[in-house]
Design a protein around this motif. Structure first.
Motif, PDB file in Angstrom:
ATOM      1  N   LEU A 127       0.827  -1.213   0.000  1.00 42.13           N
ATOM      2  CA  LEU A 127       0.000   0.000   0.000  1.00 42.13           C
ATOM      3  C   LEU A 127       0.856   1.255   0.000  1.00 42.13           C
ATOM      4  O   LEU A 127       0.577   2.206  -0.719  1.00 42.13           O
ATOM      5  CB  LEU A 127      -0.951  -0.005   1.195  1.00 42.13           C
ATOM      6  N   LEU A 128       1.923   1.250   0.788  1.00 39.35           N
ATOM      7  CA  LEU A 128       2.794   2.422   0.807  1.00 39.35           C
ATOM      8  C   LEU A 128       3.579   2.570  -0.490  1.00 39.35           C
ATOM      9  O   LEU A 128       3.906   3.675  -0.902  1.00 39.35           O
ATOM     10  CB  LEU A 128       3.755   2.342   1.992  1.00 39.35           C
ATOM     11  N   ALA A 129       3.871   1.436  -1.129  1.00 40.43           N
ATOM     12  CA  ALA A 129       4.616   1.494  -2.383  1.00 40.43           C
ATOM     13  C   ALA A 129       3.744   1.959  -3.541  1.00 40.43           C
ATOM     14  O   ALA A 129       4.242   2.558  -4.487  1.00 40.43           O
ATOM     15  CB  ALA A 129       5.205   0.119  -2.699  1.00 40.43           C
ATOM     16  N   MET A 130       2.451   1.702  -3.485  1.00 40.64           N
ATOM     17  CA  MET A 130       1.587   1.961  -4.629  1.00 40.64           C
ATOM     18  C   MET A 130       0.549   3.058  -4.414  1.00 40.64           C
ATOM     19  O   MET A 130       0.186   3.742  -5.373  1.00 40.64           O
ATOM     20  CB  MET A 130       0.838   0.675  -5.007  1.00 40.64           C
ATOM     21  N   LEU A 131       0.051   3.191  -3.217  1.00 43.66           N
ATOM     22  CA  LEU A 131      -1.153   3.984  -3.011  1.00 43.66           C
ATOM     23  C   LEU A 131      -1.035   5.464  -3.371  1.00 43.66           C
ATOM     24  O   LEU A 131      -1.874   5.967  -4.125  1.00 43.66           O
ATOM     25  CB  LEU A 131      -1.657   3.823  -1.575  1.00 43.66           C
ATOM     26  N   PRO A 132      -0.049   6.192  -2.878  1.00 46.36           N
ATOM     27  CA  PRO A 132      -0.102   7.638  -3.144  1.00 46.36           C
ATOM     28  C   PRO A 132      -0.131   7.974  -4.642  1.00 46.36           C
ATOM     29  O   PRO A 132      -0.970   8.736  -5.095  1.00 46.36           O
ATOM     30  CB  PRO A 132       1.173   8.187  -2.499  1.00 46.36           C
ATOM     31  N   GLN A 133       0.762   7.372  -5.400  1.00 48.23           N
ATOM     32  CA  GLN A 133       0.852   7.735  -6.813  1.00 48.23           C
ATOM     33  C   GLN A 133      -0.264   7.125  -7.644  1.00 48.23           C
ATOM     34  O   GLN A 133      -0.741   7.743  -8.597  1.00 48.23           O
ATOM     35  CB  GLN A 133       2.220   7.365  -7.396  1.00 48.23           C
ATOM     36  N   TRP A 134      -0.699   5.920  -7.307  1.00 50.65           N
ATOM     37  CA  TRP A 134      -1.708   5.276  -8.146  1.00 50.65           C
ATOM     38  C   TRP A 134      -3.081   5.920  -8.013  1.00 50.65           C
ATOM     39  O   TRP A 134      -3.934   5.745  -8.871  1.00 50.65           O
ATOM     40  CB  TRP A 134      -1.749   3.770  -7.904  1.00 50.65           C
ATOM     41  N   ILE A 135      -3.294   6.686  -6.970  1.00 50.70           N
ATOM     42  CA  ILE A 135      -4.530   7.469  -6.903  1.00 50.70           C
ATOM     43  C   ILE A 135      -4.565   8.437  -8.088  1.00 50.70           C
ATOM     44  O   ILE A 135      -5.557   8.540  -8.809  1.00 50.70           O
ATOM     45  CB  ILE A 135      -4.634   8.231  -5.563  1.00 50.70           C
ATOM     46  N   PHE A 136      -3.440   9.107  -8.319  1.00 56.74           N
ATOM     47  CA  PHE A 136      -3.362  10.065  -9.435  1.00 56.74           C
ATOM     48  C   PHE A 136      -3.377   9.363 -10.784  1.00 56.74           C
ATOM     49  O   PHE A 136      -4.022   9.822 -11.727  1.00 56.74           O
ATOM     50  CB  PHE A 136      -2.115  10.931  -9.304  1.00 56.74           C
ATOM     51  N   TYR A 137      -2.660   8.240 -10.890  1.00 54.86           N
ATOM     52  CA  TYR A 137      -2.604   7.531 -12.169  1.00 54.86           C
ATOM     53  C   TYR A 137      -3.978   6.972 -12.552  1.00 54.86           C
ATOM     54  O   TYR A 137      -4.383   7.052 -13.713  1.00 54.86           O
ATOM     55  CB  TYR A 137      -1.579   6.400 -12.126  1.00 54.86           C
ATOM     56  N   PHE A 171      -4.242  17.535 -21.307  1.00 49.43           N
ATOM     57  CA  PHE A 171      -3.571  18.383 -20.319  1.00 49.43           C
ATOM     58  C   PHE A 171      -3.857  17.907 -18.899  1.00 49.43           C
ATOM     59  O   PHE A 171      -2.948  17.818 -18.076  1.00 49.43           O
ATOM     60  CB  PHE A 171      -4.011  19.845 -20.487  1.00 49.43           C
ATOM     61  N   VAL A 172      -5.112  17.602 -18.609  1.00 49.15           N
ATOM     62  CA  VAL A 172      -5.485  17.137 -17.266  1.00 49.15           C
ATOM     63  C   VAL A 172      -4.809  15.802 -16.960  1.00 49.15           C
ATOM     64  O   VAL A 172      -4.295  15.598 -15.853  1.00 49.15           O
ATOM     65  CB  VAL A 172      -7.021  17.041 -17.125  1.00 49.15           C
ATOM     66  N   CYS A 173      -4.779  14.901 -17.929  1.00 48.15           N
ATOM     67  CA  CYS A 173      -4.103  13.607 -17.730  1.00 48.15           C
ATOM     68  C   CYS A 173      -2.618  13.804 -17.462  1.00 48.15           C
ATOM     69  O   CYS A 173      -2.055  13.172 -16.565  1.00 48.15           O
ATOM     70  CB  CYS A 173      -4.297  12.697 -18.936  1.00 48.15           C
ATOM     71  N   ALA A 174      -1.986  14.671 -18.235  1.00 50.98           N
ATOM     72  CA  ALA A 174      -0.562  14.937 -18.026  1.00 50.98           C
ATOM     73  C   ALA A 174      -0.323  15.540 -16.650  1.00 50.98           C
ATOM     74  O   ALA A 174       0.642  15.164 -15.955  1.00 50.98           O
ATOM     75  CB  ALA A 174      -0.031  15.853 -19.116  1.00 50.98           C
ATOM     76  N   LEU A 175      -1.190  16.450 -16.225  1.00 49.78           N
ATOM     77  CA  LEU A 175      -1.060  17.051 -14.895  1.00 49.78           C
ATOM     78  C   LEU A 175      -1.206  15.991 -13.802  1.00 49.78           C
ATOM     79  O   LEU A 175      -0.429  15.968 -12.834  1.00 49.78           O
ATOM     80  CB  LEU A 175      -2.101  18.157 -14.720  1.00 49.78           C
ATOM     81  N   LEU A 176      -2.191  15.100 -13.942  1.00 50.55           N
ATOM     82  CA  LEU A 176      -2.373  14.035 -12.955  1.00 50.55           C
ATOM     83  C   LEU A 176      -1.184  13.084 -12.929  1.00 50.55           C
ATOM     84  O   LEU A 176      -0.772  12.621 -11.858  1.00 50.55           O
ATOM     85  CB  LEU A 176      -3.674  13.278 -13.228  1.00 50.55           C
ATOM     86  N   VAL A 177      -0.613  12.799 -14.079  1.00 48.09           N
ATOM     87  CA  VAL A 177       0.567  11.928 -14.119  1.00 48.09           C
ATOM     88  C   VAL A 177       1.756  12.613 -13.449  1.00 48.09           C
ATOM     89  O   VAL A 177       2.516  11.977 -12.714  1.00 48.09           O
ATOM     90  CB  VAL A 177       0.884  11.496 -15.563  1.00 48.09           C
ATOM     91  N   VAL A 178       1.916  13.914 -13.655  1.00 47.99           N
ATOM     92  CA  VAL A 178       3.000  14.639 -12.989  1.00 47.99           C
ATOM     93  C   VAL A 178       2.793  14.618 -11.474  1.00 47.99           C
ATOM     94  O   VAL A 178       3.746  14.407 -10.711  1.00 47.99           O
ATOM     95  CB  VAL A 178       3.099  16.096 -13.525  1.00 47.99           C
ATOM     96  N   LEU A 179       1.558  14.812 -11.019  1.00 46.88           N
ATOM     97  CA  LEU A 179       1.279  14.726  -9.577  1.00 46.88           C
ATOM     98  C   LEU A 179       1.574  13.325  -9.042  1.00 46.88           C
ATOM     99  O   LEU A 179       2.108  13.169  -7.942  1.00 46.88           O
ATOM    100  CB  LEU A 179      -0.175  15.111  -9.293  1.00 46.88           C
ATOM    101  N   GLY A 180       1.240  12.295  -9.833  1.00 45.90           N
ATOM    102  CA  GLY A 180       1.578  10.929  -9.448  1.00 45.90           C
ATOM    103  C   GLY A 180       3.077  10.718  -9.375  1.00 45.90           C
ATOM    104  O   GLY A 180       3.576  10.043  -8.467  1.00 45.90           O
ATOM    105  N   ALA A 198      -6.147   9.710 -13.722  1.00 45.47           N
ATOM    106  CA  ALA A 198      -5.805  10.073 -15.102  1.00 45.47           C
ATOM    107  C   ALA A 198      -6.467   9.112 -16.087  1.00 45.47           C
ATOM    108  O   ALA A 198      -6.976   9.531 -17.131  1.00 45.47           O
ATOM    109  CB  ALA A 198      -4.288  10.073 -15.286  1.00 45.47           C
ATOM    110  N   PHE A 199      -6.474   7.809 -15.752  1.00 46.74           N
ATOM    111  CA  PHE A 199      -7.168   6.837 -16.604  1.00 46.74           C
ATOM    112  C   PHE A 199      -8.651   7.167 -16.706  1.00 46.74           C
ATOM    113  O   PHE A 199      -9.238   7.128 -17.790  1.00 46.74           O
ATOM    114  CB  PHE A 199      -7.028   5.415 -16.044  1.00 46.74           C
ATOM    115  N   THR A 200      -9.270   7.496 -15.587  1.00 49.72           N
ATOM    116  CA  THR A 200     -10.704   7.797 -15.575  1.00 49.72           C
ATOM    117  C   THR A 200     -11.011   9.054 -16.391  1.00 49.72           C
ATOM    118  O   THR A 200     -11.958   9.070 -17.184  1.00 49.72           O
ATOM    119  CB  THR A 200     -11.195   7.980 -14.124  1.00 49.72           C
ATOM    120  N   VAL A 201     -10.209  10.088 -16.208  1.00 51.36           N
ATOM    121  CA  VAL A 201     -10.411  11.326 -16.975  1.00 51.36           C
ATOM    122  C   VAL A 201     -10.217  11.055 -18.461  1.00 51.36           C
ATOM    123  O   VAL A 201     -10.980  11.535 -19.293  1.00 51.36           O
ATOM    124  CB  VAL A 201      -9.444  12.424 -16.474  1.00 51.36           C
TER     125      VAL A 201
END
Length: 161
Positions: free
Chosen positions: A109-119, A136-145, A122-125
């Protein structure tokens, strides 16, 4: 009523678990070697170096997904990638739990959870979006991830592992 694609996603996750349980995958590729390898390679990097490594890897993946989405359609590409993600997550969680017990769940969970929320956002958007702003929104979410994966996850993993 349960949607057909949710059943397929659950079956993909279950297939990942059953693959580990039914094969000698764990004996061949133990998770311990992964954790040891990551301790040697990624903790010798600075957070900035790790972020830029992750950033370029994820941006290449984003470009591939965007290109495949224009060829095959967004809905098909996002569903195939989500099914693959759940299959690999089932493998990773099962191997981690077998190798490290219940603390393996926390490590995953610690290895995956924070970033995969954003990823996953991005898939959903990307799947539901209709306008050009979606890229643009997908790229922004990937950068946040990438920021979460490069700076937040290593901090917590150092505490757990």
């Amino acid at each position: 009523m349960i949607q057909k694609n949710k059943i397929i996603y659950a079956l993909c996750f279950l297939a990942g678990i059953l693959l580990v349980m039914g094969s000698g995958l764990l004996n061949t590729y133990g998770v311990t070697s992964f954790w040891d390898q990551s301790a040697v390679t990624f903790w010798s990097m600075s957070y900035d170096q790790y972020f830029w490594y992750i950033f370029f890897m994820r941006m290449k993946g984003l470009i591939v997904i965007l290109l495949l989405g224009t060829v095959f359609g967004r809905r098909i590409v996002t569903r195939v990638f989500l099914a693959l993600f759940l299959f690999l997550t089932g493998i990773f969680i099962t191997m981690s739990v077998i190798e490290q017990g219940l603390s393996g769940i926390a490590a995953v969970l610690l290895a995956m959870l924070p970033q995969w929320i954003f990823y996953l956002l991005a898939f959903t958007v990307y799947e539901r979006g209709r306008e050009r702003k979606v890229i643009f929104v997908c790229a922004l979410l990937v950068v946040l991830g990438c920021l979460a994966e490069g700076y937040i996850s290593p901090f917590f993993l150092k505490k757990v592992l």
